[in-house]
Write a protein that holds these residues in place. Structure first.
Motif, PDB file in Angstrom:
ATOM      1  N   GLY A   1       0.658  -1.216   0.197  1.00 13.44           N
ATOM      2  CA  GLY A   1       0.026   0.074  -0.098  1.00 13.44           C
ATOM      3  C   GLY A   1       0.765   1.352  -0.217  1.00 13.44           C
TER       4      GLY A   1
ATOM      5  N   TRP B   1       1.005   4.186  -2.888  1.00  9.80           N
ATOM      6  CA  TRP B   1       0.836   5.389  -2.651  1.00  9.80           C
ATOM      7  C   TRP B   1       1.815   6.414  -2.954  1.00  9.80           C
ATOM      8  CZ3 TRP B   1       2.143   7.997   2.428  1.00  9.80           C
ATOM      9  CH2 TRP B   1       1.507   9.314   2.676  1.00  9.80           C
ATOM     10  N   ARG B   2       3.093   6.033  -2.855  1.00  8.88           N
ATOM     11  CA  ARG B   2       4.216   6.662  -3.183  1.00  8.88           C
ATOM     12  C   ARG B   2       4.585   6.881  -4.564  1.00  8.88           C
ATOM     13  NH1 ARG B   2       6.608  10.283   0.382  1.00  8.88           N
ATOM     14  NH2 ARG B   2       8.497   9.456  -0.169  1.00  8.88           N
TER      15      ARG B   2
END
Length: 123
Positions: free
Chosen positions: A115, A119-120
């Motif tokens: 996750g 996200w990054r």
């Protein structure tokens, strides 16, 4: 005579708890303190009743407060429940429970790492 009987009742239960549940300790009270939470409430109460009667039996005037027939009934109920405990099954359940907890932790950590990577923008 009642003193020997009540002490024998307590010793029978303590021996069976050590054999079936693997609970160590000196005497019934110590074994109940260490592993009583593993027993059903009613069975634990019966075993505790026997453990509480031991000091009364050792005192000449308080021995009259002990109902030996009731304690024998309690002992039968405790021993009947202890006979149903399978030491091998308890160990297997414990190992599987720990393995399940470790697997859940690994899966959760992996999901969090993926996750964060998404996200990054790395994935």
């Amino acid at each position: 005579m009642a003193e020997v009987t009540v002490e024998q009742l307590a010793q029978n239960i303590a021996n069976e708890m050590e054999t079936r549940m693997g609970i160590g300790g000196r005497g019934l009270a110590a074994k109940l303190h260490r592993g009583g939470r593993l027993m059903p409430r009613a069975v634990r109460a019966d075993a505790k009743r026997i453990a509480e009667a031991l000091p009364l039996v050792r005192h000449p005037k308080l021995i009259r407060q002990v109902d030996v027939a009731r304690l024998e009934t309690a002992e039968r109920r405790v021993l009947a429940w202890l006979k149903t405990v399978d030491p091998r099954e308890r160990r297997l359940d414990m190992v599987l429970g720990m393995a399940g907890g470790v697997a859940l932790s690994i899966l959760t950590t992996g999901a969090l790492v993926i996750g964060v990577l998404i996200w990054r923008g790395y994935v």
